[in-house]
Design a protein around this motif. Sequence first.
Motif, PDB file in Angstrom:
ATOM      1  N   ASP A  41     -13.238  -1.313   9.118  1.00  0.00           N
ATOM      2  CA  ASP A  41     -13.521  -2.177  10.262  1.00  0.00           C
ATOM      3  C   ASP A  41     -12.634  -3.420  10.242  1.00  0.00           C
ATOM      4  OD1 ASP A  41     -15.441  -0.361  11.039  1.00  0.00           O
ATOM      5  OD2 ASP A  41     -17.146  -1.559  10.317  1.00  0.00           O
ATOM      6  N   MET A  42     -12.349  -3.925   9.029  1.00  0.00           N
ATOM      7  CA  MET A  42     -11.499  -5.093   8.878  1.00  0.00           C
ATOM      8  C   MET A  42     -10.091  -4.805   9.394  1.00  0.00           C
ATOM      9  SD  MET A  42     -10.276  -6.883   5.332  1.00  0.00           S
ATOM     10  CE  MET A  42      -9.191  -5.519   4.961  1.00  0.00           C
ATOM     11  N   LEU A  43      -9.650  -3.573   9.236  1.00  0.00           N
ATOM     12  CA  LEU A  43      -8.293  -3.193   9.635  1.00  0.00           C
ATOM     13  C   LEU A  43      -8.313  -2.561  11.020  1.00  0.00           C
ATOM     14  CD1 LEU A  43      -7.215  -1.651   6.234  1.00  0.00           C
ATOM     15  CD2 LEU A  43      -6.490  -3.844   7.147  1.00  0.00           C
ATOM     16  N   THR A  44      -8.844  -3.274  11.990  1.00  0.00           N
ATOM     17  CA  THR A  44      -9.018  -2.696  13.322  1.00  0.00           C
ATOM     18  C   THR A  44      -7.704  -2.327  13.982  1.00  0.00           C
ATOM     19  OG1 THR A  44      -9.085  -4.916  14.252  1.00  0.00           O
ATOM     20  CG2 THR A  44     -11.205  -3.853  13.755  1.00  0.00           C
TER      21      THR A  44
ATOM     22  N   PHE B 204      -0.200   5.659   4.989  1.00  0.00           N
ATOM     23  CA  PHE B 204      -1.406   4.849   4.866  1.00  0.00           C
ATOM     24  C   PHE B 204      -2.648   5.720   4.993  1.00  0.00           C
ATOM     25  CE2 PHE B 204      -4.875   2.385   6.710  1.00  0.00           C
ATOM     26  CZ  PHE B 204      -4.997   1.377   5.761  1.00  0.00           C
ATOM     27  N   GLY B 205      -2.617   6.640   5.951  1.00  0.00           N
ATOM     28  CA  GLY B 205      -3.752   7.541   6.157  1.00  0.00           C
ATOM     29  C   GLY B 205      -4.038   8.379   4.923  1.00  0.00           C
ATOM     30  N   GLU B 206      -2.982   8.868   4.285  1.00  0.00           N
ATOM     31  CA  GLU B 206      -3.161   9.697   3.088  1.00  0.00           C
ATOM     32  C   GLU B 206      -3.753   8.886   1.942  1.00  0.00           C
ATOM     33  OE1 GLU B 206       0.678  11.465   2.407  1.00  0.00           O
ATOM     34  OE2 GLU B 206       0.491  12.759   4.165  1.00  0.00           O
TER      35      GLU B 206
ATOM     36  N   LEU C 189      -2.582  -1.795   0.786  1.00  0.00           N
ATOM     37  CA  LEU C 189      -2.041  -0.502   1.234  1.00  0.00           C
ATOM     38  C   LEU C 189      -1.378  -0.653   2.596  1.00  0.00           C
ATOM     39  CD1 LEU C 189      -4.776   2.146   0.329  1.00  0.00           C
ATOM     40  CD2 LEU C 189      -2.438   2.081  -0.517  1.00  0.00           C
ATOM     41  N   LYS C 190      -2.068  -1.321   3.505  1.00  0.00           N
ATOM     42  CA  LYS C 190      -1.541  -1.508   4.859  1.00  0.00           C
ATOM     43  C   LYS C 190      -0.237  -2.298   4.803  1.00  0.00           C
ATOM     44  CE  LYS C 190      -1.539  -1.459   9.336  1.00  0.00           C
ATOM     45  NZ  LYS C 190      -0.877  -0.358   9.959  1.00  0.00           N
ATOM     46  N   PHE C 191      -0.209  -3.375   4.002  1.00  0.00           N
ATOM     47  CA  PHE C 191       0.983  -4.209   3.895  1.00  0.00           C
ATOM     48  C   PHE C 191       2.148  -3.438   3.275  1.00  0.00           C
ATOM     49  CE2 PHE C 191       3.640  -7.015   1.303  1.00  0.00           C
ATOM     50  CZ  PHE C 191       4.154  -7.845   2.300  1.00  0.00           C
ATOM     51  N   LEU C 192       1.887  -2.753   2.167  1.00  0.00           N
ATOM     52  CA  LEU C 192       2.949  -2.049   1.454  1.00  0.00           C
ATOM     53  C   LEU C 192       3.523  -0.876   2.246  1.00  0.00           C
ATOM     54  CD1 LEU C 192       1.419  -2.096  -2.132  1.00  0.00           C
ATOM     55  CD2 LEU C 192       3.379  -3.422  -1.321  1.00  0.00           C
ATOM     56  N   LEU C 193       2.672  -0.213   3.011  1.00  0.00           N
ATOM     57  CA  LEU C 193       3.121   0.949   3.766  1.00  0.00           C
ATOM     58  C   LEU C 193       3.578   0.581   5.173  1.00  0.00           C
ATOM     59  CD1 LEU C 193       0.437   3.376   2.441  1.00  0.00           C
ATOM     60  CD2 LEU C 193       2.867   3.439   1.932  1.00  0.00           C
ATOM     61  N   ASN C 194       3.388  -0.666   5.548  1.00  0.00           N
ATOM     62  CA  ASN C 194       3.873  -1.221   6.800  1.00  0.00           C
ATOM     63  C   ASN C 194       3.651  -0.290   7.981  1.00  0.00           C
ATOM     64  OD1 ASN C 194       5.013  -3.053   8.509  1.00  0.00           O
ATOM     65  ND2 ASN C 194       7.107  -2.714   7.868  1.00  0.00           N
ATOM     66  N   GLU C 195       4.677   0.308   8.521  1.00  0.00           N
ATOM     67  CA  GLU C 195       4.580   1.158   9.715  1.00  0.00           C
ATOM     68  C   GLU C 195       4.327   2.625   9.382  1.00  0.00           C
ATOM     69  OE1 GLU C 195       4.571   0.023  12.899  1.00  0.00           O
ATOM     70  OE2 GLU C 195       4.603  -1.962  11.962  1.00  0.00           O
TER      71      GLU C 195
END
Length: 133
Positions: A55-58, A30-32, A19-25
């Motif tokens: 926690d992994m995605l600090t 990402f929050g949704e 999710l973090k990678f695909l949604l980038n900035e």
Amino acid sequence: MKGGSRPVQDVVNYIAGRLKFLLNEDERGFGEYFAMLERLAENRNLLPNIKEAKDMLTQVDVTKFASYQWGREDGLKEGLEKGIEKGIEKGREQGILMERVRLARQLIGLLDDKTIAEKTGLPEEEVSKLKLH
């Protein structure tokens, strides 16, 4: 959770990472999506796994998560409502006290301190002090 919780955690971490990678900035997006992931995890008793993934995605600013903002807004609204209620109650109490003092002042010279205290609900010492002012 067959096979232990590590494989489950790995899946949760993978999903959160993708999710973090695909949604980038796009922190809002990402929050949704992460909020949806939180709801799904809650339904399946996987919240500890979500916490570890978070926690992994600090580097993620969780304050931008929609669920964080909603909780914050609800908390602020509830706090404001409680503050207003307390303010109204305190105002009532002050108004009652002011009225008792006003009434006691009118009765000074007409009744003794003990009777004024009984009639107004003020302590007798307070009635005595009113005579001095």
